[in-house]
Design a protein around this motif. Structure first.
Motif, PDB file in Angstrom:
ATOM      1  N   ARG A  99       0.837  -1.208   0.000  1.00  0.00           N
ATOM      2  CA  ARG A  99       0.000   0.000   0.000  1.00  0.00           C
ATOM      3  C   ARG A  99       0.876   1.264   0.000  1.00  0.00           C
ATOM      4  NH1 ARG A  99      -5.696   0.990   1.819  1.00  0.00           N
ATOM      5  NH2 ARG A  99      -5.848   3.262   1.860  1.00  0.00           N
ATOM      6  N   TRP A 100       1.962   1.236   0.788  1.00  0.00           N
ATOM      7  CA  TRP A 100       2.856   2.392   0.838  1.00  0.00           C
ATOM      8  C   TRP A 100       3.402   2.693  -0.556  1.00  0.00           C
ATOM      9  CZ3 TRP A 100       7.984   3.231  -0.343  1.00  0.00           C
ATOM     10  CH2 TRP A 100       8.503   4.469   0.057  1.00  0.00           C
ATOM     11  N   TYR A 101       3.864   1.646  -1.254  1.00  0.00           N
ATOM     12  CA  TYR A 101       4.443   1.885  -2.572  1.00  0.00           C
ATOM     13  C   TYR A 101       3.370   2.288  -3.586  1.00  0.00           C
ATOM     14  CZ  TYR A 101       7.430   1.618  -6.618  1.00  0.00           C
ATOM     15  OH  TYR A 101       8.119   1.945  -7.755  1.00  0.00           O
ATOM     16  N   TRP A 102       2.202   1.651  -3.534  1.00  0.00           N
ATOM     17  CA  TRP A 102       1.090   2.034  -4.426  1.00  0.00           C
ATOM     18  C   TRP A 102       0.800   3.530  -4.264  1.00  0.00           C
ATOM     19  CZ3 TRP A 102      -2.208   0.332  -8.192  1.00  0.00           C
ATOM     20  CH2 TRP A 102      -3.337   1.119  -8.422  1.00  0.00           C
ATOM     21  N   GLU A 103       0.676   3.980  -3.011  1.00  0.00           N
ATOM     22  CA  GLU A 103       0.337   5.380  -2.766  1.00  0.00           C
ATOM     23  C   GLU A 103       1.471   6.315  -3.157  1.00  0.00           C
ATOM     24  OE1 GLU A 103      -1.175   5.572   1.270  1.00  0.00           O
ATOM     25  OE2 GLU A 103      -3.149   4.874   0.580  1.00  0.00           O
ATOM     26  N   ARG A 104       2.699   5.872  -3.067  1.00  0.00           N
ATOM     27  CA  ARG A 104       3.849   6.683  -3.509  1.00  0.00           C
ATOM     28  C   ARG A 104       3.781   6.905  -5.018  1.00  0.00           C
ATOM     29  NH1 ARG A 104       8.144   8.987  -1.412  1.00  0.00           N
ATOM     30  NH2 ARG A 104      10.160   8.851  -2.437  1.00  0.00           N
ATOM     31  N   ILE A 105       3.312   5.889  -5.771  1.00  0.00           N
ATOM     32  CA  ILE A 105       3.242   5.968  -7.232  1.00  0.00           C
ATOM     33  C   ILE A 105       1.930   6.582  -7.712  1.00  0.00           C
ATOM     34  CG2 ILE A 105       3.226   4.564  -9.355  1.00  0.00           C
ATOM     35  CD1 ILE A 105       5.937   4.681  -7.867  1.00  0.00           C
ATOM     36  N   ASN A 106       0.811   6.169  -7.121  1.00  0.00           N
ATOM     37  CA  ASN A 106      -0.518   6.512  -7.643  1.00  0.00           C
ATOM     38  C   ASN A 106      -1.323   7.476  -6.787  1.00  0.00           C
ATOM     39  OD1 ASN A 106      -0.561   4.581  -9.950  1.00  0.00           O
ATOM     40  ND2 ASN A 106      -0.291   3.126  -8.290  1.00  0.00           N
ATOM     41  N   GLY A 107      -0.851   7.817  -5.612  1.00  0.00           N
ATOM     42  CA  GLY A 107      -1.639   8.643  -4.702  1.00  0.00           C
ATOM     43  C   GLY A 107      -2.484   7.760  -3.796  1.00  0.00           C
ATOM     44  N   PRO A 108      -3.200   8.386  -2.863  1.00  0.00           N
ATOM     45  CA  PRO A 108      -3.961   7.617  -1.870  1.00  0.00           C
ATOM     46  C   PRO A 108      -5.032   6.727  -2.490  1.00  0.00           C
ATOM     47  CG  PRO A 108      -3.873   9.955  -1.283  1.00  0.00           C
ATOM     48  CD  PRO A 108      -3.305   9.827  -2.664  1.00  0.00           C
ATOM     49  N   VAL A 109      -5.242   5.591  -1.845  1.00  0.00           N
ATOM     50  CA  VAL A 109      -6.345   4.707  -2.219  1.00  0.00           C
ATOM     51  C   VAL A 109      -7.627   5.396  -1.751  1.00  0.00           C
ATOM     52  CG1 VAL A 109      -7.375   2.426  -1.850  1.00  0.00           C
ATOM     53  CG2 VAL A 109      -4.889   2.664  -1.987  1.00  0.00           C
ATOM     54  N   GLU A 110      -8.632   5.435  -2.622  1.00  0.00           N
ATOM     55  CA  GLU A 110      -9.881   6.130  -2.295  1.00  0.00           C
ATOM     56  C   GLU A 110     -10.544   5.500  -1.074  1.00  0.00           C
ATOM     57  OE1 GLU A 110     -12.613   6.646  -5.539  1.00  0.00           O
ATOM     58  OE2 GLU A 110     -10.968   6.864  -6.965  1.00  0.00           O
ATOM     59  N   ASP A 111     -11.300   6.320  -0.332  1.00  0.00           N
ATOM     60  CA  ASP A 111     -12.060   5.816   0.814  1.00  0.00           C
ATOM     61  C   ASP A 111     -12.992   4.704   0.362  1.00  0.00           C
ATOM     62  OD1 ASP A 111     -10.873   7.582   2.564  1.00  0.00           O
ATOM     63  OD2 ASP A 111     -12.493   9.060   2.465  1.00  0.00           O
ATOM     64  N   GLY A 112     -13.088   3.654   1.173  1.00  0.00           N
ATOM     65  CA  GLY A 112     -13.963   2.535   0.861  1.00  0.00           C
ATOM     66  C   GLY A 112     -13.352   1.521  -0.092  1.00  0.00           C
ATOM     67  N   MET A 113     -12.122   1.753  -0.510  1.00  0.00           N
ATOM     68  CA  MET A 113     -11.450   0.843  -1.440  1.00  0.00           C
ATOM     69  C   MET A 113     -10.247   0.210  -0.742  1.00  0.00           C
ATOM     70  SD  MET A 113     -13.312   1.247  -4.135  1.00  0.00           S
ATOM     71  CE  MET A 113     -12.545   0.914  -5.700  1.00  0.00           C
ATOM     72  N   GLU A 114      -9.843  -0.934  -1.238  1.00  0.00           N
ATOM     73  CA  GLU A 114      -8.627  -1.598  -0.779  1.00  0.00           C
ATOM     74  C   GLU A 114      -7.922  -2.176  -1.991  1.00  0.00           C
ATOM     75  OE1 GLU A 114     -10.425  -5.769   0.814  1.00  0.00           O
ATOM     76  OE2 GLU A 114     -10.841  -4.018   2.050  1.00  0.00           O
ATOM     77  N   LEU A 115      -6.680  -2.566  -1.815  1.00  0.00           N
ATOM     78  CA  LEU A 115      -5.896  -3.074  -2.944  1.00  0.00           C
ATOM     79  C   LEU A 115      -5.998  -4.596  -3.017  1.00  0.00           C
ATOM     80  CD1 LEU A 115      -2.735  -0.819  -2.630  1.00  0.00           C
ATOM     81  CD2 LEU A 115      -4.638  -0.597  -4.240  1.00  0.00           C
ATOM     82  N   ASP A 116      -6.451  -5.080  -4.168  1.00  0.00           N
ATOM     83  CA  ASP A 116      -6.538  -6.519  -4.433  1.00  0.00           C
ATOM     84  C   ASP A 116      -5.258  -6.950  -5.132  1.00  0.00           C
ATOM     85  OD1 ASP A 116      -7.363  -9.134  -4.901  1.00  0.00           O
ATOM     86  OD2 ASP A 116      -8.506  -8.599  -6.693  1.00  0.00           O
ATOM     87  N   HIS A 117      -4.644  -8.006  -4.624  1.00  0.00           N
ATOM     88  CA  HIS A 117      -3.474  -8.596  -5.284  1.00  0.00           C
ATOM     89  C   HIS A 117      -3.967  -9.501  -6.400  1.00  0.00           C
ATOM     90  CE1 HIS A 117      -1.206  -7.322  -1.704  1.00  0.00           C
ATOM     91  NE2 HIS A 117      -0.140  -7.457  -2.482  1.00  0.00           N
TER      92      HIS A 117
END
Length: 155
Positions: A99-117
C-alpha cells in the motif's frame, strides 16, 4: 554482531548505512545512502535497525532493500505480518509495504477501497499486480480463486 566488532567497523556498510565514526557513549555516526548523517545507538546497528533515516529518499532506499524482483512478482522479503503482507516503518509509523508503494506511485487509495493482489501473493509490492476494489469485490475474487483452485483449475 558482537560489541567489539563495531569498534573496528568504521567505513563498513550495514544495509543502507555506512559507519562514519564512533561518537562516544555507545553511539556511532552513520551516513545513509540518501546522504543523511546522524548518531545512532550501537544496539540499533547490531539489530540492523535503519529507521533513523527520515528523508523520503532514505525511506524509499530502505523499501527497495527489502524487495526481490522475480519474473512476475516484486516480493517483499523483510517483515511479514501474520497474513503474509509486508510491513515496515516509514515516517515513524508501521505501514503495509504494498500500500505504501502504491500510494507513492498513484496517490492515496480512495475511501472505501482496498488493494486486491491480482497475483494472489500478499507479499507482492508490484503496482501493476494491484487493483483498487471494494472490500466486497476483494472477498468475492478471493473466494472465486479458492473455488477454481479447489476444482483443479489454474488461476
Amino acid at each position: 554482531m558482537a560489541r567489539k566488532d563495531l569498534k573496528r567497523m568504521e567505513g563498513e556498510r550495514i544495509g543502507v548505512l555506512i559507519i562514519v565514526r564512533y561518537a562516544g557513549e555507545k553511539r556511532w555516526w552513520v551516513r545513509c545512502d540518501c546522504g543523511n548523517e546522524r548518531a545512532v545507538d550501537g544496539a540499533d546497528l547490531r539489530r540492523r535497525d535503519y529507521s533513523m533515516c527520515r528523508h523520503p529518499e532514505g525511506v524509499e532506499l530502505r523499501f527497495w532493500s527489502h524487495v526481490v524482483k522475480t519474473e512476475s512478482c516484486w516480493v517483499w522479503v523483510a517483515g511479514l505480518k501474520e497474513d503474509g503482507y509486508g510491513s515496515f516503518r516509514a515516517n515513524e509509523k508501521s505501514v503495509i509495504a504494498h500500500r505504501w508503494y502504491w500510494e507513492r506511485i498513484n496517490g492515496p487509495v480512495e475511501d472505501g477501497m482496498e488493494l486486491d493482489h491480482l497475483c494472489r501473493n500478499p507479499a507482492c509490492v508490484r503496482p501493476d499486480h494491484l487493483e483498487p476494489v471494494t472490500h466486497q469485490e476483494n472477498v468475492l475474487r478471493g473466494n472465486m480463486r479458492s473455488v477454481v483452485i479447489a476444482r483443479g483449475f489454474a488461476v
